[in-house]
Design an enzyme around this catalytic site. Structure first.
Site, PDB file in Angstrom:
ATOM      1  N   HIS A 186      -9.850  -4.801  11.048  1.00  0.00           N
ATOM      2  CA  HIS A 186     -10.500  -4.599   9.920  1.00  0.00           C
ATOM      3  C   HIS A 186     -11.551  -4.509  10.377  1.00  0.00           C
ATOM      4  CE1 HIS A 186      -7.358  -7.853   8.649  1.00  0.00           C
ATOM      5  NE2 HIS A 186      -7.818  -7.603   7.692  1.00  0.00           N
ATOM      6  N   GLU A 238       0.656  -1.484   0.178  1.00  0.00           N
ATOM      7  CA  GLU A 238      -0.214  -0.063   0.010  1.00  0.00           C
ATOM      8  C   GLU A 238       1.377   1.008   0.157  1.00  0.00           C
ATOM      9  OE1 GLU A 238      -0.928  -2.701   1.557  1.00  0.00           O
ATOM     10  OE2 GLU A 238      -3.023  -2.778   1.108  1.00  0.00           O
TER      11      GLU A 238
END
Lengths: 451, 346
Positions: free
Chosen positions: A253, A184
């Protein structure tokens, strides 16, 4: 003993699916590991294997059946010599389920709505899921502007981890729909450089949880460069992906980043709820000359909405929408919480409280004007958000309303948010943590001095 | 320092070396380009000395990282650049801007935080850009410019404009994780980017031996299949030769290339760094034996490309230009208060 095969949950967010194909027919022997059938979920088509041995005595749900709810019995496996005649409730005593119920606690608005929300007036509409609306927005803008491209993990060949980019590789090819390695920080910085170099990247984060690895490039490089260069160059680009909690994916998450990004000058921050939000705002975000953080919600991807059937349809970034007019209290919300707010408004109406529900849509810039006007009318404000309350969007709204409409308030401002804990995994604790319609109802009644 | 350039990069580097070196024109002192490099390098040095002086007078604030000692690197690289190429670097960026032909007046006025600076006084020493000159910063976060430069190369590729990005970083930044994420994608997608590692031996106060498990930085791309080469960054002619090879490599679609420039900074990491981590003798030895400007000067004189008088004239012109830039930077007013809220959004 006969065994009922139940419709399995094949993803954290699956509530129903389609029996695409039976791989075994009635009377065929089955051993553990055999493929029984193919099930199409909202994300993929998956093979389901048997975990028991015996004979497939009966198929209860024929292939092609759509909308089969998780935990519905779909077949029966039994010993060869066992005689299965009926499967009504009277025989239940003999049947053992092969799947344990995944969860009895469900959030109120999780199920894909059978009747799509109709919040669009006027022009012709069509019904699309949120994931289709997002895909169409990207496809239309990519057709319009050759400098727009999409990059991210699994966006191309896999067709999107959540199927949002389905079909884009086929139409636009691998030069414009680019699978990245799982890096990322690197690919976000690369996309910022590409934006400096004259392109208009759309960066998909599988979820915004992983964008924390890249947040330096989003803030220090994308958001600040226009200012630091005295207006010479900026980063016209979109950072998009699922934000907030999905279902049962626990602490790492399940986090809402709205307040994080909304604090940063140089960014625009958008969080859609409905189909028209998803499509209209994403098209505007792609066209915007600034870096736009576009916070989607995985739980909404499968929900269907009426969407204007018009390629020129866009929505302005920075404008909120009054989803439900009312006079007694203002309820502000964004993303999935708009659904909770509307549900709460219906319940409140039954008790004689007329709530106005505002879908914020844009968190930076924040449409303070619409909120203040509403509060001047209702004299009360409740904000609903999935993020933590501390330093949240609700805190900011409370401050602005206090600064600009203090004298109009008849009651303290209430914030409904996630509990101040990392997201727990256990179903009951997760449900306790998240906001829901009942919590909104309770908060609204508290500041309405009802009960 | 002053180690001869080491030609022991990965195989790919050696291959191209054999193939294209013999055909290359080898520069000697008789070539007129040398005077151009001399002017450019001296311009950077005088500019930086002046910046240091203005800092001492309180006219430049915050962080100010000088490039003195490293001039041959960026001047040699730019000597091989084409007009469409892009440049991105860290916060030690004044030299790069001048080598990209940005106006010294605009750079100095940015250092003093004035309205005529390249960023209207809103960026400062570490954050300056010129879209016109293809200079993309000026980045204050160590290592962040490497993915950004890789993205500029991605844009060159996407737009098929034939450009190459020169992405610079130091021996400190080369240990950042995002550098390797970028290396991987650059090699995977065959992006035209030259990673120029300016190894000046110290990442702030930490010597490379104390920070890097493997100190041969040109090898850092090996596991991604990126060829690398170590270059004597104190010799502009050698830098230019390496830059030409690397540019050819990138422009022919073979992907990224790494050039490790062995160089040295004479001043501290920033103006506030007394540089106690190294001896005065170490610094003066480098200055006396391998100073890039002195080396070039000798080369020019030996070859008879110019005489002492010609060089003195260049010295005078350079000094005058720097003085003019410094005066401009002091006379330019501070930005209007109304600029506070401009350029936040486009």
């Amino acid at each position: 003993m006969a065994i009922e095969v139940l419709m399995p949950a094949l993803s954290p967010t699956m509530t129903e699916g389609t029996i695409a194909k039976w791989a075994k027919s009635e009377g065929e022997p089955v051993t553990s590991g055999d493929v029984l059938c193919e099930i199409e979920t909202d994300k993929a088509t998956m093979e389901v294997e048997a975990v028991d041995e015996g004979v497939l005595k009966k198929i209860l749900v024929p292939e092609g059946s759509e909308g089969v709810t998780v935990n519905t019995p779909i077949a029966v496996i039994a010993e060869e010599d066992e005689n299965i005649v009926t499967f009504d409730t009277s025989t239940k005593m003999d049947i053992k389920s092969t799947h344990v119920s995944t969860s009895t606690v469900t959030k109120p608005s999780l199920k894909p709505s059978k009747t799509p929300f109709s919040s669009v007036s006027g022009s012709p509409t069509r019904v699309l899921t949120i994931r289709e609306a997002l895909r169409d927005a990207m496809a239309e803008e990519m057709r319009n502007d050759k400098s727009v491209f999409l990059m991210g993990e699994e966006v191309a060949q896999y067709q999107g981890a959540y199927k949002v980019s389905q079909g884009l590789l086929g139409e636009f090819g691998d030069k414009r729909v680019i699978d990245t390695p799982i890096t990322e920080h690197g690919f976000t910085g690369l996309a910022v450089g590409a934006a400096f170099g004259g392109l208009r990247p759309i960066v998909e984060f599988m979820t915004f949880n992983f964008a924390m690895q890249a947040i330096d490039q989003i803030i220090n490089s994308a958001a600040k460069t226009l200012y630091m260069s005295g207006g010479q160059m900026g980063a016209p680009m979109v950072f998009r992906g699922a934000n907030g909690a999905a279902a049962r994916v626990a602490a790492q998450h399940s986090q809402c980043f709205a307040a994080w990004y909304a604090q940063v000058p140089g960014l625009k921050v958008v969080s859609p709820w409905s189909g028209e939000d998803a499509k209209g705002l994403l098209k505007s975000a792609i066209r915007d000359p600034n870096p736009v953080v576009f916070l989607e919600n995985e739980m909404l991807y499968g929900q269907s909405f009426q969407i204007p059937d018009n390629e020129n349809f866009t929505l302005p970034i920075g404008k909120a929408k009054i989803e439900r007019p009312g006079n007694d209290v203002t309820i502000t919300a964004f993303s999935i919480c708009v659904g909770y707010a509307l549900e709460a408004a219906e319940k409140l109406a039954d008790e004689g409280i007329d709530a106005e529900v505002i879908n914020l849509r844009s968190l930076r810039p924040l449409d303070t004007e619409t909120i203040i006007e509403s509060v001047k009318k209702t004299n009360r404000l409740v904000n609903v958000e999935e993020g933590w309350g501390t330093c949240g969007i609700g805190s900011e709204l409370a401050a602005r309303v206090m600064e600009e409409a203090f004298d109009y308030l008849d009651a303290p401002i209430k914030r409904v948010s996630s509990e101040d804990v990392p997201m727990p995994y256990a179903a009951n604790l997760e449900a306790l943590t998240l906001p829901n319609a009942d919590k909104v109802v309770a908060a609204t009644k508290a500041i309405s001095y009802a009960e | 320092m002053a180690r001869a350039p080491k030609k022991s990069g990965p195989r790919a580097a050696k291959k191209i070396e054999k193939k294209s070196r013999p055909g290359k024109k080898v520069l000697d002192g008789s070539q007129p380009e040398l005077l151009k490099y001399y002017r450019s390098m001296l311009g950077i040095r005088r500019f930086e000395e002046k910046a240091g002086q203005l800092y001492g007078m309180g006219l430049i604030g915050g962080f100010c990282h000088l490039y003195i000692g490293q001039e041959a690197v960026v001047v040699g690289m730019q000597a091989a650049a084409s007009p469409v190429d892009t440049v991105v670097t860290s916060y030690r960026d004044h030299g790069h801007m001048l080598a990209c032909d940005m106006d010294p007046k605009g750079v100095m006025a940015e250092l003093t935080g004035r309205k005529d600076g390249y960023s209207k006084g809103k960026g400062g020493s570490m954050h300056m850009f010129s879209r016109e000159k293809n200079f993309f910063g000026g980045h204050g976060i160590v290592g962040a410019q490497i993915p950004i430069g890789t993205g500029l190369a991605f844009a060159h590729n996407y737009l098929t404009d034939g450009g190459v990005c020169h992405a610079y970083c130091g021996d400190g930044a080369i240990n950042q994780g995002q550098v390797y994420e970028a290396f991987n994608m650059a090699s995977l997608w065959k992006l035209p980017v030259i990673y120029v590692i300016e190894n000046n031996k110290y990442g702030m106060g930490t010597s490379i031996e104390r920070a890097s498990a493997v100190t041969e930085l040109y090898k850092r791309g090996e596991s991604f299949g990126i060829p690398g080469e170590q270059v004597n960054g104190m010799d502009v002619v050698q830098v230019r030769a390496a830059a030409e090879l690397a540019s050819d490599w990138c422009r022919s679609g073979k992907g990224p290339y790494i050039l490790e420039m062995k160089t040295y900074r004479y001043r501290g990491h920033s103006m506030s760094d007394p540089a106690k981590y190294r001896s005065k003798e170490e610094v003066s030895q480098v200055r006396q034996e391998t100073d890039p400007i002195d080396t070039l000067r000798t080369k020019i004189l030996d070859a008879g490309a110019a005489n002492e008088g010609d060089l003195k004239e260049i010295d005078r012109e350079v000094k005058a230009a720097v003085t003019m830039a410094a005066e401009f930077a002091q006379q330019s007013p501070e930005p209007e208060e109304s600029e506070l809220y401009t350029n936040i959004l486009a």
